[in-house]
Design a protein around this motif. Sequence first.
Motif, short mmCIF file in Angstrom:
data_model
loop_
_atom_site.label_atom_id
_atom_site.label_comp_id
_atom_site.label_asym_id
_atom_site.label_seq_id
_atom_site.Cartn_x
_atom_site.Cartn_y
_atom_site.Cartn_z
N MET A 1 88.32 61.50 48.69
CA MET A 1 86.95 61.44 48.18
C MET A 1 86.91 60.56 46.94
O MET A 1 87.72 60.69 46.03
CB MET A 1 86.46 62.84 47.84
N ALA A 2 85.97 59.61 46.91
CA ALA A 2 85.88 58.65 45.81
C ALA A 2 84.64 58.95 44.97
O ALA A 2 83.52 58.72 45.41
CB ALA A 2 85.83 57.23 46.34
N ASP A 3 84.85 59.51 43.79
CA ASP A 3 83.70 59.77 42.92
C ASP A 3 83.10 58.46 42.41
O ASP A 3 81.89 58.35 42.22
CB ASP A 3 84.13 60.64 41.74
N ASP A 4 83.96 57.48 42.16
CA ASP A 4 83.51 56.21 41.61
C ASP A 4 83.82 55.10 42.60
O ASP A 4 84.92 54.55 42.61
CB ASP A 4 84.18 55.93 40.26
N LEU A 5 82.86 54.80 43.46
CA LEU A 5 83.04 53.72 44.41
C LEU A 5 83.05 52.37 43.69
O LEU A 5 82.29 52.16 42.75
CB LEU A 5 81.92 53.73 45.44
N PRO A 190 89.12 48.19 56.60
CA PRO A 190 88.55 48.60 57.88
C PRO A 190 87.23 47.89 58.15
O PRO A 190 86.39 47.76 57.26
CB PRO A 190 88.34 50.10 57.71
N LEU A 191 87.04 47.45 59.39
CA LEU A 191 85.83 46.74 59.76
C LEU A 191 84.69 47.71 60.07
O LEU A 191 83.57 47.53 59.59
CB LEU A 191 86.09 45.84 60.97
N PHE A 192 84.96 48.73 60.86
CA PHE A 192 83.95 49.71 61.21
C PHE A 192 84.35 51.07 60.65
O PHE A 192 85.43 51.58 60.98
CB PHE A 192 83.79 49.83 62.73
N VAL A 193 83.52 51.64 59.80
CA VAL A 193 83.80 52.96 59.25
C VAL A 193 82.59 53.86 59.50
O VAL A 193 81.46 53.52 59.14
CB VAL A 193 84.09 52.89 57.74
N PHE A 194 82.85 54.98 60.13
CA PHE A 194 81.85 56.04 60.28
C PHE A 194 82.27 57.10 59.28
O PHE A 194 83.23 57.84 59.51
CB PHE A 194 81.89 56.58 61.72
N PRO A 195 81.62 57.19 58.12
CA PRO A 195 82.18 58.00 57.02
C PRO A 195 82.43 59.45 57.38
O PRO A 195 83.40 60.05 56.89
CB PRO A 195 81.14 57.85 55.91
N GLU A 196 81.61 60.03 58.26
CA GLU A 196 81.82 61.42 58.63
C GLU A 196 83.03 61.60 59.54
O GLU A 196 83.54 62.72 59.68
CB GLU A 196 80.60 61.99 59.36
N LYS A 197 83.53 60.51 60.13
CA LYS A 197 84.61 60.60 61.10
C LYS A 197 85.93 60.04 60.59
O LYS A 197 86.98 60.25 61.21
CB LYS A 197 84.22 59.86 62.39
N ILE A 198 85.92 59.31 59.48
CA ILE A 198 87.11 58.58 59.07
C ILE A 198 88.27 59.51 58.71
O ILE A 198 89.43 59.21 58.98
CB ILE A 198 86.80 57.61 57.90
N GLU A 199 87.98 60.65 58.14
CA GLU A 199 89.05 61.58 57.78
C GLU A 199 89.76 62.09 59.03
O GLU A 199 90.99 62.14 59.08
CB GLU A 199 88.48 62.76 56.99
N ALA A 200 88.99 62.44 60.05
CA ALA A 200 89.61 62.91 61.29
C ALA A 200 90.37 61.80 61.99
O ALA A 200 91.42 62.04 62.62
CB ALA A 200 88.53 63.48 62.22
N LEU A 308 77.55 60.24 51.91
CA LEU A 308 78.57 60.42 52.94
C LEU A 308 79.77 59.54 52.68
O LEU A 308 80.92 59.93 52.94
CB LEU A 308 77.98 60.12 54.32
N TRP A 309 79.51 58.34 52.18
CA TRP A 309 80.61 57.43 51.85
C TRP A 309 81.37 57.93 50.62
O TRP A 309 82.60 57.82 50.57
CB TRP A 309 80.05 56.02 51.61
N SER A 312 83.96 60.43 51.52
CA SER A 312 84.98 59.96 52.46
C SER A 312 86.17 59.37 51.70
O SER A 312 86.13 59.23 50.47
CB SER A 312 84.38 58.89 53.38
N PRO A 313 87.25 58.98 52.41
CA PRO A 313 88.38 58.32 51.75
C PRO A 313 88.09 56.90 51.26
O PRO A 313 88.94 56.29 50.61
CB PRO A 313 89.46 58.30 52.85
N VAL A 314 86.92 56.36 51.58
CA VAL A 314 86.58 55.00 51.16
C VAL A 314 86.51 54.92 49.64
O VAL A 314 85.91 55.78 48.98
CB VAL A 314 85.25 54.56 51.79
N THR A 315 87.12 53.89 49.07
CA THR A 315 87.11 53.70 47.62
C THR A 315 86.34 52.45 47.19
O THR A 315 86.06 52.27 46.00
CB THR A 315 88.55 53.57 47.08
#
Length: 337
Positions: A1-5, A190-200, A308-309, A312-315
């Motif tokens: 989880m990225a608090d500061d994108l 990553p080119l395509f990220v679905f934020p609700e699904k990326i962790e799984a 949602l982003w 997610s693990p997206v930073t």
Amino acid sequence: MADDLRLGLNLGYWQRNADDATELVQTAERLGYESVWTAEAYGSDAFTPLAWYGARTSRIKLGTSVAQLSARPPVTTAMTAMTLDHLTGGRLLLGVGASGPQVVEGWYGQPFPRPLARTREYVEIMRKVWRREEPVTAPGPHYPLPFPGGLGKPLKLITHPLRNDIPVYLGAEGPKNVTLATEVAQGWLPLFVFPEKIEAMYGEALAGAAPGFDVAAMVNVIVTDDVRAAIDGVKMMLTLYIGGMGAKARNFHADIVGRMGYAEAAERIQALYLAGRRDEAFDAIPDELADGISLVGPIGRIRERLELWRKSPVTNLLVMGPRDEPTLRDIRDLVLG
């Protein structure tokens, strides 16, 4: 989880003389965007436009998303990266990727064996070049140095790099490639990220990432009151990538959509596209897929979906689509606060 994108601007491919984004890049730099990225496929290369924009800016980081491995031997990419990094004061972020068999075999006339092993070997050689600890040797099997049985001898880079640890990012879509990115690179593109699904999809692959590992996701951002038109715009892009950006027997973009839970749709989209029925392929793309991997609609809707982003693990968000200062500013305010 990225608090500061973090926030970057992805320009994609350079297409023509009129496609000079210098003013846009300068605006992004002024507004506090951290990075700007350029791409390559089988048209413009990634490095030349980046050098153009780097010469006209002073602070914004400069990324390739991505430079294709088969376009250049690893020492050539290392030399190019070293030169551009030096000339721009240490601002390069070097994204590299294996591409796919359609491009590698069809455009570069090379085989497409063992992309993970080739990528690992490629990155190791580049790091040897930049470190200049000794003449560069590599056992292969993909990039042996010096060439076995020839007259060459191990060589060392003549020019001292400004940085001997230029950050490397990997463009990767499969879980094994993502794991490789955590092992040999500073980030993943990553080119395509679905934020609700990326962790799984990738949680296990990302488990070994070091602190500070950058998940720099490319995301289409369309600020508009016409949500339907915006989703259709994303679907148009997906039609090409799922349907035609890959061989029928091996399309990594279709594979990732399948792992998101849309395997049947991906198979149908590709079949329709390859049969020349592109309008039907477009119609076969689920709206929820196009909406899920993008940020589209009025500012309020984008603000809501942005959470949602953040969870997610997206930073790092590398936004694609904005072409004017008001939109860049609105996105900046949403992401960076």
